[in-house]
Design a protein around this motif. Structure first.
Motif, PDB file in Angstrom:
ATOM      1  N   LEU A 115      -4.221  -0.976  -9.292  1.00  0.00           N
ATOM      2  CA  LEU A 115      -4.781  -0.984  -7.965  1.00  0.00           C
ATOM      3  C   LEU A 115      -4.491   0.138  -7.111  1.00  0.00           C
ATOM      4  CD1 LEU A 115      -3.414  -4.566  -6.644  1.00  0.00           C
ATOM      5  CD2 LEU A 115      -5.979  -4.082  -7.634  1.00  0.00           C
ATOM      6  N   LEU A 116      -5.658   0.851  -6.593  1.00  0.00           N
ATOM      7  CA  LEU A 116      -5.648   1.993  -5.997  1.00  0.00           C
ATOM      8  C   LEU A 116      -6.110   1.880  -4.665  1.00  0.00           C
ATOM      9  CD1 LEU A 116      -7.350   4.513  -8.577  1.00  0.00           C
ATOM     10  CD2 LEU A 116      -4.905   3.894  -8.296  1.00  0.00           C
ATOM     11  N   CYS A 117      -5.454   2.430  -3.533  1.00  0.00           N
ATOM     12  CA  CYS A 117      -5.689   2.362  -2.175  1.00  0.00           C
ATOM     13  C   CYS A 117      -5.886   3.656  -1.493  1.00  0.00           C
ATOM     14  CB  CYS A 117      -4.339   1.715  -1.203  1.00  0.00           C
ATOM     15  SG  CYS A 117      -3.982   0.061  -2.116  1.00  0.00           S
ATOM     16  N   PHE A 176      -5.221  -3.431   3.804  1.00  0.00           N
ATOM     17  CA  PHE A 176      -5.971  -2.875   2.677  1.00  0.00           C
ATOM     18  C   PHE A 176      -5.214  -1.754   1.996  1.00  0.00           C
ATOM     19  CE2 PHE A 176      -9.022  -4.783   5.462  1.00  0.00           C
ATOM     20  CZ  PHE A 176      -9.811  -5.463   4.571  1.00  0.00           C
ATOM     21  N   GLY A 177      -3.760  -1.331   2.804  1.00  0.00           N
ATOM     22  CA  GLY A 177      -3.169  -0.246   2.302  1.00  0.00           C
ATOM     23  C   GLY A 177      -2.036  -0.663   1.416  1.00  0.00           C
ATOM     24  N   VAL A 178      -1.396   0.513   0.962  1.00  0.00           N
ATOM     25  CA  VAL A 178      -0.456   0.099  -0.160  1.00  0.00           C
ATOM     26  C   VAL A 178       0.636  -0.838   0.325  1.00  0.00           C
ATOM     27  CG1 VAL A 178       1.623   1.227  -1.586  1.00  0.00           C
ATOM     28  CG2 VAL A 178      -0.629   2.316  -1.211  1.00  0.00           C
ATOM     29  N   THR A 179       1.408  -0.479   1.519  1.00  0.00           N
ATOM     30  CA  THR A 179       2.392  -1.690   1.957  1.00  0.00           C
ATOM     31  C   THR A 179       1.897  -2.844   1.999  1.00  0.00           C
ATOM     32  OG1 THR A 179       3.227   0.225   3.353  1.00  0.00           O
ATOM     33  CG2 THR A 179       4.208  -1.858   3.810  1.00  0.00           C
ATOM     34  N   GLU A 230      14.584   7.843  -3.717  1.00  0.00           N
ATOM     35  CA  GLU A 230      13.867   6.848  -2.783  1.00  0.00           C
ATOM     36  C   GLU A 230      12.555   6.371  -3.755  1.00  0.00           C
ATOM     37  OE1 GLU A 230      12.549   9.106   0.819  1.00  0.00           O
ATOM     38  OE2 GLU A 230      14.450   9.506   1.189  1.00  0.00           O
ATOM     39  N   HIS A 231      12.237   5.173  -3.321  1.00  0.00           N
ATOM     40  CA  HIS A 231      11.109   4.468  -4.309  1.00  0.00           C
ATOM     41  C   HIS A 231      10.452   3.490  -3.422  1.00  0.00           C
ATOM     42  CE1 HIS A 231      14.672   2.270  -4.604  1.00  0.00           C
ATOM     43  NE2 HIS A 231      13.958   1.189  -4.759  1.00  0.00           N
ATOM     44  N   GLU A 232       9.406   3.197  -3.810  1.00  0.00           N
ATOM     45  CA  GLU A 232       8.433   1.741  -3.428  1.00  0.00           C
ATOM     46  C   GLU A 232       7.585   1.115  -4.379  1.00  0.00           C
ATOM     47  OE1 GLU A 232       4.648   4.850  -2.749  1.00  0.00           O
ATOM     48  OE2 GLU A 232       6.138   4.516  -0.806  1.00  0.00           O
ATOM     49  N   THR A 233       7.533  -0.297  -4.126  1.00  0.00           N
ATOM     50  CA  THR A 233       6.846  -1.105  -5.203  1.00  0.00           C
ATOM     51  C   THR A 233       5.408  -0.374  -5.280  1.00  0.00           C
ATOM     52  OG1 THR A 233       7.909  -2.823  -4.098  1.00  0.00           O
ATOM     53  CG2 THR A 233       6.192  -3.518  -5.324  1.00  0.00           C
ATOM     54  N   ALA A 234       5.188  -0.775  -6.620  1.00  0.00           N
ATOM     55  CA  ALA A 234       3.981   0.165  -7.142  1.00  0.00           C
ATOM     56  C   ALA A 234       2.816  -0.603  -7.800  1.00  0.00           C
ATOM     57  CB  ALA A 234       4.471   1.121  -7.834  1.00  0.00           C
ATOM     58  N   TRP A 235       2.656  -2.136  -7.304  1.00  0.00           N
ATOM     59  CA  TRP A 235       1.619  -2.752  -7.742  1.00  0.00           C
ATOM     60  C   TRP A 235       0.388  -2.135  -7.286  1.00  0.00           C
ATOM     61  CZ3 TRP A 235       2.564  -6.535 -11.283  1.00  0.00           C
ATOM     62  CH2 TRP A 235       3.831  -7.073 -11.153  1.00  0.00           C
ATOM     63  N   ALA A 236       0.540  -1.735  -6.342  1.00  0.00           N
ATOM     64  CA  ALA A 236      -0.844  -0.906  -5.676  1.00  0.00           C
ATOM     65  C   ALA A 236      -0.222   0.519  -5.393  1.00  0.00           C
ATOM     66  CB  ALA A 236      -1.386  -1.687  -4.370  1.00  0.00           C
ATOM     67  N   MET A 237      -0.895   1.609  -5.319  1.00  0.00           N
ATOM     68  CA  MET A 237      -0.450   2.809  -5.134  1.00  0.00           C
ATOM     69  C   MET A 237      -1.661   3.638  -4.412  1.00  0.00           C
ATOM     70  SD  MET A 237      -0.644   4.918  -8.546  1.00  0.00           S
ATOM     71  CE  MET A 237       0.499   3.835  -9.595  1.00  0.00           C
ATOM     72  N   THR A 238      -1.417   4.843  -3.698  1.00  0.00           N
ATOM     73  CA  THR A 238      -2.505   5.435  -3.070  1.00  0.00           C
ATOM     74  C   THR A 238      -3.069   6.186  -4.279  1.00  0.00           C
ATOM     75  OG1 THR A 238      -1.166   7.486  -2.800  1.00  0.00           O
ATOM     76  CG2 THR A 238      -1.164   5.759  -0.806  1.00  0.00           C
TER      77      THR A 238
END
Length: 607
Positions: A440-442, A449-452, A529-537
């Motif tokens: 998924l790309l945002c 509709f954004g990554v978060t 530092e990291h973030e969940t990545a089911w969706a990414m920008t």
């Protein structure tokens, strides 16, 4: 009100950042309101990716926010910006170490000016023709490249790179950039004979480096090299940060002008992602004799940081070669190449090559047709592509709550094979590869509709369907994909690297694929530092490709949704593309171009 008070008011109304106002106050005193205003606007523009501020933009127009209109009103209309700025102790023409530099009616932060000047000098003055044996090079190129009857731009690109110290090869997806560079490296190795040729490969992100390693490794198997020559061929690409020796917790690099890199040839992929500062640091670390070959797609998104170096350079690719260069390349390749008598930026133009034929996307590819239509900004062609019979693209609306829920259901299905591999306790290598099949790309970071927001909603959906088992009071669960957002050279993890949380008998660890193809695991508590990545920008997806890419555009237009963003997202798809978008938002996006102000073009044209 004073200028200081007006700038702080602009900060309160989110027209300026606090950094912009504080920097302006540091550069100029209260008795220099015009200088303070110019410094604040320059700082703001630098934060938005611009390299410089043309003095012609220091005016009020219908797009100027009200707080800045008040600032301009305080300064007055009859301002000679050139004179006012140069009367300030904080501004010089570059002859003094001042915070601001005024050059050719463009205002720069000192660091940006120095970086831009270094890059311009590198591509103009350091890019000298290299000596070569014409019959040998002609024969080598003929052995590596087929004669297609028309201009073989891959062969031309190789000839360009083999005869210039610095070369830039640009082309869209599937035009054969890595195939071309594999063959030209083979030519270099063959022509070097007994001399050892030290070759290094690099890319801006870990994912891009891994892809370069994989694609060049595949191309190597098809090249006419003996065993001794194959050992000279590089088998791993590194990130630019690792190549330059980034120091943990420091801005200092191990390699620089005083301690240059140990190499003879450097290949840099995904060059569109390289910002002005990184390009300057890379140039600084190169030994004087080294060849450099930059690869990239000039139409992709530029770096998140300031500058669009590849775009500025490749602006001249369509202008053609100088007449002597066209004749030289025609003789070397056997292709009929036409030149032009226009002398503007001739030295730069003669070191560029634009690959023009896609070998991946033919006339039956909706992805290829759509990418081309978006690149042209042709809204009618875009509609025609979606109304055609292409099997590899689809567009779905995303206006209502029901359509949003349907998109989430589609995403669950898209990640089904990955989730199955996780549940079946497949090896980390298999799981990581499965995750790369769908993405998924945002366009945005925040909001539904954004990554978060999308990551949160998708996790909730997966949890409700028992596809993931989340632990109470913990973000971690088996199968959680994460993306690194801060470099950690000590761990060998860099911004953009993707890992998957898996329990393989040692408790939950996060597994990453390294550029050489191996995998390593890290305890979650040790991750930077990291973030969940089911969706990414879309920005973060650069350097990656997915079998099925899904672009989600918001229901309302945003300034960040541009033609380059849509094109970049489309070209992440290998086999299938899904687009969730409102027709009006898509139409406006493809007619909105990114503008990155810099002085590179002006400098190239003045030489």
């Amino acid at each position: 009100m004073t200028m200081q008070a007006l700038l702080l008011e602009a900060v309160e109304q989110r027209v300026l950042r606090r950094l912009d106002a504080q920097f302006a106050m540091m550069v100029a005193g209260n008795d220099q309101p015009a200088v303070m205003l110019a410094a604040a606007i320059l700082s703001r523009d630098a934060g938005e990716g611009h390299v410089c501020l043309p003095l012609s933009r220091l005016v009020v127009d219908d797009k100027t926010p009200a707080p800045l209109q008040a600032c301009f009103a305080l300064v007055g209309e009859a301002v000679n910006w050139q004179d006012v700025l140069l009367q300030s102790h904080g501004v010089s023409t570059g002859d003094l170490p001042t915070p601001l530099i005024l050059c050719a009616e463009r205002l720069y932060l000192n660091r940006m000016w120095r970086n831009e000047l270094a890059i311009a000098r590198f591509f103009n003055e350091s890019n000298q023709p290299l000596p070569y044996d014409p019959p040998q090079l002609h024969q080598t190129l003929n052995a590596l490249f087929d004669d297609s009857g028309s201009v073989n731009w891959q062969k031309v690109a190789a000839a360009v790179a083999l005869t210039r110290r610095i070369s830039v090869i640009s082309g869209g997806p599937g035009t054969g950039k890595t195939t071309t560079v594999a063959k030209l490296l083979a030519a270099l190795i063959q022509m070097a004979g007994e001399q050892k040729c030290r070759i290094r490969l690099a890319a801006p992100t870990g994912k891009a480096a891994a892809r370069l390693t994989e694609s060049l490794g595949g191309a190597l198997q098809k090249l006419p090299l003996n065993d001794a020559q194959r050992t000279l061929f590089p088998n791993e690409a590194s990130t630019l940060h690792r190549l330059l020796g980034a120091q943990p917790g420091s801005q200092r690099l191990r390699y620089h002008a005083g301690n240059p890199l140990h190499l003879d040839v450097l290949v840099v992929d995904e060059a569109s992602m390289i910002d002005l500062t990184m390009m300057s640091r890379l140039i600084d670390a190169l030994p004087p004799h080294a060849r450099v070959i930059f690869l990239g797609d000039r139409d992709q998104l530029a770096s998140v940081e300031a500058g669009a170096v590849l775009g500025d350079i490749c602006h001249y690719a369509s202008a053609g070669y100088t007449l002597p260069r066209a004749q030289e390349l025609s003789e070397l390749t056997g292709c009929s190449i036409e030149g032009t008598s226009d002398p503007v930026a001739g030295a730069l133009r003669d070191s560029l090559c634009l690959l023009q034929k896609s070998y991946r996307f033919g006339s039956d590819s909706g992805i290829g047709q759509l990418a081309a239509a978006v690149n042209r900004g042709d809204r009618n062609a875009i509609r025609a592509v979606f109304n055609g019979d292409f099997q590899d693209i689809e567009k779905k609306p995303l206006q209502t709550g029901e359509e949003y829920l349907a998109m989430l259901e589609d995403a669950v299905q898209g990640y089904q094979r990955f989730l199955h591999c996780v549940h079946q306790q497949e090896s980390p290598e298999v799981v990581i590869a499965a995750f790369g099949e769908y993405q998924l790309l945002c366009a945005l970071r925040e909001g539904p509709f954004g990554v978060t927001g999308l990551n949160e909603r998708l996790e909730q959906t997966l949890s409700q369907k028992r596809k993931i088992i989340r632990q109470p009071h913990s973000r971690w669960y088996e199968g959680r994909p994460v993306m690194i957002s801060r470099n950690d050279s000590a761990l060998g993890l860099f911004n953009g690297d993707i890992g998957i949380a898996l329990d393989r008998g040692q408790g939950l660890r996060v597994w990453f694929q390294m550029p050489d193809g191996s995998v390593k695991s890290v305890q979650p508590s040790r991750l930077p530092e990291h973030e969940t990545a089911w969706a990414m920008t879309v920005h973060k997806s650069q350097g990656s490709e997915f079998d099925h890419a899904v672009l989600i555009l918001p229901a309302q237009m945003s300034p960040v949704i541009t033609r380059e963003l849509v094109y970049t997202a489309i070209t992440r798809a290998r086999k299938r593309l899904s687009l969730y978008a409102d027709e009006r938002v898509l139409a406006q996006a493809v007619t909105t171009r990114i503008e990155r102000r810099s002085g590179l073009s002006a400098i190239f044209e003045s030489v």
